[in-house]
Motif scaffolding. Structure first.
Motif, PDB file in Angstrom:
ATOM      1  N   CYS A   1       1.603  -4.198  11.757  1.00  0.00           N
ATOM      2  CA  CYS A   1       2.688  -3.255  11.466  1.00  0.00           C
ATOM      3  C   CYS A   1       3.992  -3.727  12.101  1.00  0.00           C
ATOM      4  O   CYS A   1       5.043  -3.703  11.465  1.00  0.00           O
ATOM      5  CB  CYS A   1       2.339  -1.853  11.971  1.00  0.00           C
ATOM      6  SG  CYS A   1       1.079  -1.001  11.016  1.00  0.00           S
TER       7      CYS A   1
ATOM      8  N   GLU B 103       7.333  -4.773  10.111  1.00  0.00           N
ATOM      9  CA  GLU B 103       8.627  -4.124  10.388  1.00  0.00           C
ATOM     10  C   GLU B 103       9.715  -5.181  10.564  1.00  0.00           C
ATOM     11  O   GLU B 103      10.808  -5.060  10.016  1.00  0.00           O
ATOM     12  CB  GLU B 103       8.546  -3.248  11.638  1.00  0.00           C
ATOM     13  CG  GLU B 103       7.835  -1.941  11.453  1.00  0.00           C
ATOM     14  CD  GLU B 103       8.698  -0.870  10.800  1.00  0.00           C
ATOM     15  OE1 GLU B 103       9.857  -1.130  10.426  1.00  0.00           O
ATOM     16  OE2 GLU B 103       8.175   0.243  10.651  1.00  0.00           O
TER      17      GLU B 103
ATOM     18  N   LEU C 269      10.431  -6.877   7.251  1.00  0.00           N
ATOM     19  CA  LEU C 269      11.194  -5.974   6.393  1.00  0.00           C
ATOM     20  C   LEU C 269      12.664  -5.956   6.800  1.00  0.00           C
ATOM     21  O   LEU C 269      13.555  -6.040   5.946  1.00  0.00           O
ATOM     22  CB  LEU C 269      10.605  -4.567   6.445  1.00  0.00           C
ATOM     23  CG  LEU C 269      11.313  -3.492   5.630  1.00  0.00           C
ATOM     24  CD1 LEU C 269      11.377  -3.874   4.153  1.00  0.00           C
ATOM     25  CD2 LEU C 269      10.610  -2.154   5.806  1.00  0.00           C
TER      26      LEU C 269
ATOM     27  N   VAL D 130      15.682  -7.140   4.336  1.00  0.00           N
ATOM     28  CA  VAL D 130      16.802  -6.267   3.991  1.00  0.00           C
ATOM     29  C   VAL D 130      18.122  -6.951   4.355  1.00  0.00           C
ATOM     30  O   VAL D 130      19.074  -6.951   3.571  1.00  0.00           O
ATOM     31  CB  VAL D 130      16.666  -4.896   4.679  1.00  0.00           C
ATOM     32  CG1 VAL D 130      17.946  -4.088   4.577  1.00  0.00           C
ATOM     33  CG2 VAL D 130      15.493  -4.125   4.087  1.00  0.00           C
TER      34      VAL D 130
ATOM     35  N   PRO E  95      11.847  -4.852  -0.759  1.00  0.00           N
ATOM     36  CA  PRO E  95      11.801  -4.058   0.483  1.00  0.00           C
ATOM     37  C   PRO E  95      11.124  -2.700   0.288  1.00  0.00           C
ATOM     38  O   PRO E  95      10.397  -2.245   1.174  1.00  0.00           O
ATOM     39  CB  PRO E  95      13.277  -3.891   0.862  1.00  0.00           C
ATOM     40  CG  PRO E  95      13.947  -5.077   0.252  1.00  0.00           C
ATOM     41  CD  PRO E  95      13.216  -5.299  -1.045  1.00  0.00           C
ATOM     42  N   ALA E  96      11.318  -2.092  -0.867  1.00  0.00           N
ATOM     43  CA  ALA E  96      10.666  -0.808  -1.124  1.00  0.00           C
ATOM     44  C   ALA E  96       9.151  -0.985  -1.177  1.00  0.00           C
ATOM     45  O   ALA E  96       8.400  -0.152  -0.644  1.00  0.00           O
ATOM     46  CB  ALA E  96      11.180  -0.205  -2.432  1.00  0.00           C
TER      47      ALA E  96
ATOM     48  N   ARG F 159       7.908  -1.516   2.336  1.00  0.00           N
ATOM     49  CA  ARG F 159       7.954  -0.242   3.063  1.00  0.00           C
ATOM     50  C   ARG F 159       6.748   0.620   2.695  1.00  0.00           C
ATOM     51  O   ARG F 159       6.119   1.237   3.560  1.00  0.00           O
ATOM     52  CB  ARG F 159       9.256   0.492   2.726  1.00  0.00           C
ATOM     53  CG  ARG F 159       9.414   1.829   3.400  1.00  0.00           C
ATOM     54  CD  ARG F 159       9.869   1.690   4.825  1.00  0.00           C
ATOM     55  NE  ARG F 159       8.791   2.040   5.711  1.00  0.00           N
ATOM     56  CZ  ARG F 159       8.761   1.813   7.013  1.00  0.00           C
ATOM     57  NH1 ARG F 159       9.752   1.199   7.606  1.00  0.00           N
ATOM     58  NH2 ARG F 159       7.760   2.159   7.753  1.00  0.00           N
ATOM     59  N   THR F 160       6.410   0.663   1.405  1.00  0.00           N
ATOM     60  CA  THR F 160       5.253   1.430   0.960  1.00  0.00           C
ATOM     61  C   THR F 160       3.974   0.875   1.582  1.00  0.00           C
ATOM     62  O   THR F 160       3.137   1.635   2.088  1.00  0.00           O
ATOM     63  CB  THR F 160       5.151   1.414  -0.575  1.00  0.00           C
ATOM     64  OG1 THR F 160       6.329   2.037  -1.118  1.00  0.00           O
ATOM     65  CG2 THR F 160       3.924   2.146  -1.068  1.00  0.00           C
TER      66      THR F 160
ATOM     67  N   LEU G 147       3.737  -0.892   4.286  1.00  0.00           N
ATOM     68  CA  LEU G 147       3.799  -0.651   5.726  1.00  0.00           C
ATOM     69  C   LEU G 147       3.429   0.789   6.054  1.00  0.00           C
ATOM     70  O   LEU G 147       2.687   1.037   7.008  1.00  0.00           O
ATOM     71  CB  LEU G 147       5.197  -0.983   6.255  1.00  0.00           C
ATOM     72  CG  LEU G 147       5.429  -0.816   7.738  1.00  0.00           C
ATOM     73  CD1 LEU G 147       4.434  -1.620   8.555  1.00  0.00           C
ATOM     74  CD2 LEU G 147       6.852  -1.228   8.097  1.00  0.00           C
ATOM     75  N   ASP G 148       3.889   1.724   5.254  1.00  0.00           N
ATOM     76  CA  ASP G 148       3.529   3.132   5.467  1.00  0.00           C
ATOM     77  C   ASP G 148       2.015   3.318   5.382  1.00  0.00           C
ATOM     78  O   ASP G 148       1.416   4.022   6.206  1.00  0.00           O
ATOM     79  CB  ASP G 148       4.223   4.032   4.450  1.00  0.00           C
ATOM     80  CG  ASP G 148       5.718   4.157   4.676  1.00  0.00           C
ATOM     81  OD1 ASP G 148       6.201   3.775   5.769  1.00  0.00           O
ATOM     82  OD2 ASP G 148       6.412   4.622   3.746  1.00  0.00           O
TER      83      ASP G 148
ATOM     84  N   GLU H  87       0.371   1.794   8.446  1.00  0.00           N
ATOM     85  CA  GLU H  87       0.546   2.670   9.606  1.00  0.00           C
ATOM     86  C   GLU H  87      -0.410   3.861   9.547  1.00  0.00           C
ATOM     87  O   GLU H  87      -0.950   4.278  10.573  1.00  0.00           O
ATOM     88  CB  GLU H  87       1.999   3.128   9.699  1.00  0.00           C
ATOM     89  CG  GLU H  87       2.931   2.014  10.145  1.00  0.00           C
ATOM     90  CD  GLU H  87       4.410   2.377  10.067  1.00  0.00           C
ATOM     91  OE1 GLU H  87       4.765   3.344   9.343  1.00  0.00           O
ATOM     92  OE2 GLU H  87       5.211   1.682  10.709  1.00  0.00           O
TER      93      GLU H  87
END
Length: 83
Positions: free
Chosen positions: A26, A30, A33, A37, A52-53, A56-57, A59-60, A63
């Protein structure tokens, strides 16, 4: 199965859970990412927004998985204290 065998098995299970590895991943994601960006800032390329989206998804979700594994570890440790 004896209590000692149960404790040993649960301890082995806790050690097998990849909680630390996922938490480390993670952190790496981060950083990647943030770099992504920054590198694509101001770009008109479709990947500048889409990639990046997507990261992010992912990574979510990672997590959430790490949090779930931590809950499992805490639950097992709590159960072992009650044995």
């Amino acid at each position: 199965m004896s209590v000692a065998e149960l404790r040993a098995g649960l301890t082995d299970l806790i050690e097998l859970l990849p909680t630390e590895e996922i938490s480390g991943a993670c952190g790496s994601m981060e950083a990647a990412l943030a770099d992504m960006v920054e590198a694509w800032r101001g770009s008109e390329h479709s990947a500048a927004e889409a990639a990046p989206a997507a990261v992010r998804t992912a990574l979510d979700e990672l997590e959430k998985a790490a949090a779930g594994l931590e809950e499992v570890q805490v639950g097992i440790a709590s159960y072992m204290r009650e044995l």
